[in-house]
Scaffold this motif. Structure first.
Motif, PDB file in Angstrom:
ATOM      1  N   LYS A  39       0.743  -1.236  -0.073  1.00  0.00           N
ATOM      2  CA  LYS A  39       0.009  -0.088  -0.033  1.00  0.00           C
ATOM      3  C   LYS A  39       0.978   1.449   0.120  1.00  0.00           C
ATOM      4  O   LYS A  39       0.464   2.305   0.054  1.00  0.00           O
ATOM      5  CB  LYS A  39      -1.058  -0.009   1.197  1.00  0.00           C
ATOM      6  N   SER A  40       2.222   1.098   0.003  1.00  0.00           N
ATOM      7  CA  SER A  40       3.241   2.050  -0.038  1.00  0.00           C
ATOM      8  C   SER A  40       3.779   2.443  -1.284  1.00  0.00           C
ATOM      9  O   SER A  40       4.657   1.492  -1.745  1.00  0.00           O
ATOM     10  CB  SER A  40       4.106   1.997   1.230  1.00  0.00           C
ATOM     11  N   GLY A  41       3.632   3.616  -1.764  1.00  0.00           N
ATOM     12  CA  GLY A  41       4.312   3.788  -2.936  1.00  0.00           C
ATOM     13  C   GLY A  41       5.741   3.946  -2.842  1.00  0.00           C
ATOM     14  O   GLY A  41       6.536   3.619  -3.538  1.00  0.00           O
ATOM     15  N   VAL A  42       6.314   4.526  -1.656  1.00  0.00           N
ATOM     16  CA  VAL A  42       7.793   4.456  -1.478  1.00  0.00           C
ATOM     17  C   VAL A  42       8.193   3.107  -1.445  1.00  0.00           C
ATOM     18  O   VAL A  42       9.410   3.033  -1.899  1.00  0.00           O
ATOM     19  CB  VAL A  42       7.979   5.187  -0.022  1.00  0.00           C
ATOM     20  N   MET A  43       7.737   2.326  -0.850  1.00  0.00           N
ATOM     21  CA  MET A  43       8.048   1.014  -0.614  1.00  0.00           C
ATOM     22  C   MET A  43       8.167   0.265  -2.019  1.00  0.00           C
ATOM     23  O   MET A  43       9.118  -0.659  -2.302  1.00  0.00           O
ATOM     24  CB  MET A  43       7.514   0.185   0.400  1.00  0.00           C
ATOM     25  N   ILE A  44       7.068   0.450  -2.699  1.00  0.00           N
ATOM     26  CA  ILE A  44       6.977  -0.301  -4.340  1.00  0.00           C
ATOM     27  C   ILE A  44       8.180   0.271  -5.077  1.00  0.00           C
ATOM     28  O   ILE A  44       8.712  -0.697  -5.769  1.00  0.00           O
ATOM     29  CB  ILE A  44       5.560  -0.078  -4.839  1.00  0.00           C
ATOM     30  N   SER A  45       8.327   1.649  -4.963  1.00  0.00           N
ATOM     31  CA  SER A  45       9.442   2.092  -5.584  1.00  0.00           C
ATOM     32  C   SER A  45      10.787   1.389  -5.293  1.00  0.00           C
ATOM     33  O   SER A  45      11.544   1.214  -6.134  1.00  0.00           O
ATOM     34  CB  SER A  45       9.523   3.617  -5.385  1.00  0.00           C
TER      35      SER A  45
END
Length: 361
Positions: A39-45
């Protein structure tokens, strides 16, 4: 106060119980942790950047091996798990075997998620396209007629066997072309690195795969792209392009189809282009058939004689390998796709959605 000394067997049982509870709890914690990460864009990146690093390292380490090392690892893991399961039926070794199984599941799940699983939650390709209209049967029909014409023309230029069935004459050149076309993908769709490392491998499970409906798969632990070498040749070039899209880092199945389409459709390799055009035509017809079966019959009737032979050979291959395994793997693959926020294996509308918006029919 008098201390009661526990029997060593009892002490050992308590220790094993605590260890099992620990590993079971850790697995649950992993489920929750990676759910939060998804759910985290930072972690997916972060996982996207990490994938680029591990992809490059794995391809350097494993690509030169002439067989699929990933398949060998799966076989060894399967043998060890079966050994542990058998041991579970014996009281004397049940607890330690369950502990080993929990340990393996924890490690496998963790490595899978950091190497591959989080990529299912990348920004969808559809959001990168300028047009995001809903696919319609009318638009699909226009495109189907276009690819029917292209297929008929391209089919005249490829080789065939003594039965008139399309054959791949140089798979290595197709693989080389796929790697080259990876570097030519539009930047607004893919900013992923194309390392130009040939890591295509025929699967060691080809005999089983033919009975499961699985054409190929990507091994996230070794960055190898496996394909079923028993497939009719019409499948193999595009299947290779599809699996190479996974190697680039496109996890969703229908997005890998779309990137495979981009790789093959503009290729100068005539065998890769025919396989891609033929796959695209079949996908469009599958999308249309429920709404307008008569149109699909008309298109099939207008296949060139050579295309009709290719289609008949594909159908005979599928019929020959139908059975329980085909249904079982279709069901389990459907569950897997849905668990990773993808459409089920039967529905191909997302690929058609991407295709129609890209073509702007």
């Amino acid at each position: 106060m008098k201390w009661v000394k526990q029997h060593p067997v009892v002490t050992n049982m308590i220790t094993l119980y605590k260890k099992k509870r620990f590993w079971a709890g850790l697995l649950l914690a992993q489920f929750l942790l990676f759910y939060v990460f998804s759910k985290s864009g930072v972690m997916i990146s972060f996982f996207e950047r990490f994938f680029e690093l591990q992809k490059a390292v794995h391809q350097i380490i494993f690509s030169w091996i002439p067989f699929s090392l990933g398949d060998v690892l799966y076989i060894l893991l399967g043998i060890f798990l079966m050994y542990c399961i058998i041991k579970c039926f014996k009281k004397t070794s049940r607890n330690i075997s369950l502990l080993r199984i929990l340990l393996i599941i924890n490690v496998f799940y963790f490595v899978y998620q950091i190497f591959w699983g989080m990529l299912y939650f990348q920004i969808p390709i559809i959001k990168k396209l300028s047009s995001q209209e809903e696919p319609t049967v009318a638009k699909a029909k226009v495109l189907a007629l276009k690819y029917l014409t292209q297929c008929k023309e391209t089919r005249k230029k490829v080789k065939q066997d003594h039965n008139g069935i399309f054959v791949v004459t140089d798979l290595k050149s197709i693989q080389k072309e796929i790697l080259f076309q990876q570097s030519k993908l539009p930047e607004y769709i893919s900013d992923k690195k194309a390392p130009q490392v040939n890591s295509f491998k025929p699967s060691l499970f080809k005999n089983v795969m033919s009975f499961t409906g699985i054409l190929g798969y990507y091994n996230p632990f070794t960055a190898e792209a496996q394909y079923n070498s028993e497939l009719p040749n019409t499948y193999i070039p595009f299947t290779s392009a599809h699996e190479s899209s996974h190697q680039l880092g496109f996890a969703r199945e229908q997005e890998a189809n779309f990137v495979g389409y981009l790789i093959g459709i503009h290729s100068k390799n005539i065998e890769l282009r025919y396989s891609t055009e033929y796959f695209t035509l079949k996908s469009l017809l599958n999308f249309i058939v429920d709404e307008d079966p008569e149109f699909v019959k008309s298109v099939l009737a207008n296949y060139s004689p050579e295309m009709k032979k290719d289609r008949a050979y594909e159908k005979s291959f599928v019929l020959k390998h139908q059975g329980f395994l085909n249904e079982f793997f279709g069901f389990t693959n459907n569950l897997f796709l849905k668990s990773n926020q993808q459409e089920g294996s039967v529905t191909y509308s997302y690929f058609i959605d991407l295709l129609l918006n890209y073509e702007k029919v």
